[in-house]
Design a protein around this motif. Sequence first.
Motif, PDB file in Angstrom:
ATOM      1  N   GLU A 176     109.424  13.046  53.613  1.00 35.64           N
ATOM      2  CA  GLU A 176     108.651  12.407  54.680  1.00 35.64           C
ATOM      3  C   GLU A 176     107.154  12.583  54.459  1.00 35.64           C
ATOM      4  N   ARG A 177     106.780  13.728  53.891  1.00 30.97           N
ATOM      5  CA  ARG A 177     105.368  13.961  53.614  1.00 30.97           C
ATOM      6  C   ARG A 177     104.933  13.293  52.317  1.00 30.97           C
ATOM      7  N   MET A 178     105.800  13.327  51.316  1.00 29.27           N
ATOM      8  CA  MET A 178     105.447  12.805  49.998  1.00 29.27           C
ATOM      9  C   MET A 178     105.316  11.305  49.949  1.00 29.27           C
ATOM     10  N   LEU A 179     106.313  10.616  50.497  1.00 29.93           N
ATOM     11  CA  LEU A 179     106.468   9.192  50.237  1.00 29.93           C
ATOM     12  C   LEU A 179     105.273   8.335  50.650  1.00 29.93           C
ATOM     13  N   PRO A 180     104.746   8.475  51.882  1.00 32.97           N
ATOM     14  CA  PRO A 180     103.646   7.571  52.273  1.00 32.97           C
ATOM     15  C   PRO A 180     102.431   7.659  51.351  1.00 32.97           C
ATOM     16  N   THR A 181     101.994   8.895  51.044  1.00 34.87           N
ATOM     17  CA  THR A 181     100.814   9.055  50.188  1.00 34.87           C
ATOM     18  C   THR A 181     101.102   8.618  48.762  1.00 34.87           C
ATOM     19  N   LEU A 182     102.254   8.997  48.242  1.00 36.87           N
ATOM     20  CA  LEU A 182     102.609   8.618  46.874  1.00 36.87           C
ATOM     21  C   LEU A 182     102.701   7.102  46.738  1.00 36.87           C
ATOM     22  N   GLN A 183     103.352   6.459  47.685  1.00 37.61           N
ATOM     23  CA  GLN A 183     103.447   4.990  47.663  1.00 37.61           C
ATOM     24  C   GLN A 183     102.069   4.354  47.665  1.00 37.61           C
ATOM     25  N   THR A 184     101.231   4.796  48.602  1.00 36.02           N
ATOM     26  CA  THR A 184      99.907   4.189  48.747  1.00 36.02           C
ATOM     27  C   THR A 184      99.089   4.337  47.469  1.00 36.02           C
ATOM     28  N   MET A 185      99.084   5.544  46.907  1.00 36.39           N
ATOM     29  CA  MET A 185      98.264   5.781  45.722  1.00 36.39           C
ATOM     30  C   MET A 185      98.779   5.024  44.502  1.00 36.39           C
ATOM     31  N   LEU A 186     100.093   4.999  44.322  1.00 34.46           N
ATOM     32  CA  LEU A 186     100.643   4.305  43.162  1.00 34.46           C
ATOM     33  C   LEU A 186     100.474   2.794  43.284  1.00 34.46           C
ATOM     34  N   LEU A 187     100.714   2.258  44.461  1.00 39.60           N
ATOM     35  CA  LEU A 187     100.558   0.815  44.637  1.00 39.60           C
ATOM     36  C   LEU A 187      99.097   0.391  44.506  1.00 39.60           C
ATOM     37  N   ARG A 188      98.182   1.200  45.040  1.00 38.29           N
ATOM     38  CA  ARG A 188      96.756   0.907  44.871  1.00 38.29           C
ATOM     39  C   ARG A 188      96.372   0.920  43.396  1.00 38.29           C
ATOM     40  N   SER A 189      97.004   1.814  42.640  1.00 38.52           N
ATOM     41  CA  SER A 189      96.634   1.971  41.225  1.00 38.52           C
ATOM     42  C   SER A 189      96.926   0.724  40.396  1.00 38.52           C
ATOM     43  N   ILE A 190      97.809  -0.143  40.877  1.00 43.39           N
ATOM     44  CA  ILE A 190      98.090  -1.370  40.134  1.00 43.39           C
ATOM     45  C   ILE A 190      97.511  -2.608  40.831  1.00 43.39           C
ATOM     46  N   GLY A 191      96.635  -2.352  41.811  1.00 45.30           N
ATOM     47  CA  GLY A 191      95.889  -3.460  42.409  1.00 45.30           C
ATOM     48  C   GLY A 191      96.498  -4.083  43.644  1.00 45.30           C
ATOM     49  N   VAL A 192      97.459  -3.425  44.283  1.00 44.51           N
ATOM     50  CA  VAL A 192      98.035  -3.953  45.526  1.00 44.51           C
ATOM     51  C   VAL A 192      97.051  -3.682  46.662  1.00 44.51           C
ATOM     52  N   SER A 193      96.794  -4.677  47.480  1.00 43.48           N
ATOM     53  CA  SER A 193      95.829  -4.529  48.570  1.00 43.48           C
ATOM     54  C   SER A 193      96.387  -3.613  49.657  1.00 43.48           C
ATOM     55  N   ASP A 194      95.485  -2.993  50.421  1.00 43.00           N
ATOM     56  CA  ASP A 194      95.910  -2.123  51.515  1.00 43.00           C
ATOM     57  C   ASP A 194      96.720  -2.902  52.549  1.00 43.00           C
ATOM     58  N   GLU A 195      96.337  -4.159  52.765  1.00 43.09           N
ATOM     59  CA  GLU A 195      97.068  -4.999  53.717  1.00 43.09           C
ATOM     60  C   GLU A 195      98.516  -5.184  53.268  1.00 43.09           C
ATOM     61  N   LYS A 196      98.719  -5.451  51.968  1.00 44.28           N
ATOM     62  CA  LYS A 196     100.063  -5.640  51.432  1.00 44.28           C
ATOM     63  C   LYS A 196     100.836  -4.330  51.454  1.00 44.28           C
ATOM     64  N   ILE A 197     100.165  -3.231  51.140  1.00 44.65           N
ATOM     65  CA  ILE A 197     100.828  -1.925  51.169  1.00 44.65           C
ATOM     66  C   ILE A 197     101.347  -1.629  52.564  1.00 44.65           C
ATOM     67  N   GLU A 198     100.507  -1.862  53.561  1.00 44.48           N
ATOM     68  CA  GLU A 198     100.920  -1.620  54.945  1.00 44.48           C
ATOM     69  C   GLU A 198     102.105  -2.508  55.317  1.00 44.48           C
ATOM     70  N   GLN A 199     102.098  -3.715  54.832  1.00 45.00           N
ATOM     71  CA  GLN A 199     103.174  -4.674  55.134  1.00 45.00           C
ATOM     72  C   GLN A 199     104.513  -4.228  54.547  1.00 45.00           C
ATOM     73  N   ILE A 200     104.518  -3.787  53.278  1.00 47.05           N
ATOM     74  CA  ILE A 200     105.781  -3.488  52.624  1.00 47.05           C
ATOM     75  C   ILE A 200     106.274  -2.068  52.878  1.00 47.05           C
ATOM     76  N   CYS A 201     105.370  -1.174  53.315  1.00 51.45           N
ATOM     77  CA  CYS A 201     105.754   0.230  53.510  1.00 51.45           C
ATOM     78  C   CYS A 201     106.081   0.581  54.944  1.00 51.45           C
ATOM     79  N   ARG A 202     105.888  -0.350  55.844  1.00 56.96           N
ATOM     80  CA  ARG A 202     106.125   0.003  57.254  1.00 56.96           C
ATOM     81  C   ARG A 202     107.614   0.011  57.560  1.00 56.96           C
TER      82      ARG A 202
END
Length: 202
Positions: A176-202
Motif C-alpha cells: 500500500e505504501r510502495m505502489l503509489p509512489t513507485l507507479q508514479t515515478m516509473l510512469l513519469r520516467s517514460i513520459g506519462v503525464s500526471d493527468e494520465k497517471i492519476e487516471q489509470i492509477c485511481r
Amino acid sequence: MEEKSPSTRERILDAAIEVFASKGYHDTRMDDIVEMSHSSKGSIYFHFPSKEEIFFGIVDKFANLLEKRLLQVLETESSGIERVHRALVVCLDTFGSHQALAKILLIQAVGLGQDFEVKREQIKDRFAALIQSQIEQAVIEGEIPALDAEMAAQIWMGAIYDIVMRWVSTSQLSPERMLPTLQTMLLRSIGVSDEKIEQICR
C-alpha cells in the motif's frame, strides 16, 4: 511411475520452498526435503540431482508463475500504458502473495555462486524484455514520446528489484505504501503525464 510424475516434481518443489523458508538454503539438507515432501530419496534425486538444482527449479517455478500472470493481464488491456501499469501491479501482487518464495529467491540466493548469478540475470533479462515490449507498444500508439525502451526497461527492473528486496527483507514497507509512489515515478520516467497517471492509477 508415480514418483517420476510432474505432480511429484511439484510436490518436491513446494516442500523445498517451505524448508528453505524456515531453515534457510545453507542449513537445509536433502533429507529435510525428503521428509517434508513425503517422497523417497530416490524420487527426489530422479528429479533433482542436487540441492542447487532444486533451488533452480524453484526459481523457474516462480518466474513461470509471474510470467503467466503478466501475460494474462496484458491480454485484457487495450492501451499500451494501461498494460504497463497493470504489469507493475501484477508483479508486486505476485511477490506479495508469495512472500516466502520471494524471500528465498531475493535474500537467501545472495552468495550462491556464479551459476545462480547467471540464472538471476537471465530471469531479469526475461522480464525486462517483457517490459520493453510494452513500452515500445506505448510509443507506437502515441501514448508516450519516443525513448530508448530497452534502457527504460532495465531501469524499471532495477527499481522494482531493489524495492521488492527491501520489502521482503524488512517490515518497513508495505504494498500500500510502495505502489503509489513507485507507479508514479516509473510512469513519469517514460513520459506519462500526471493527468494520465492519476487516471489509470485511481
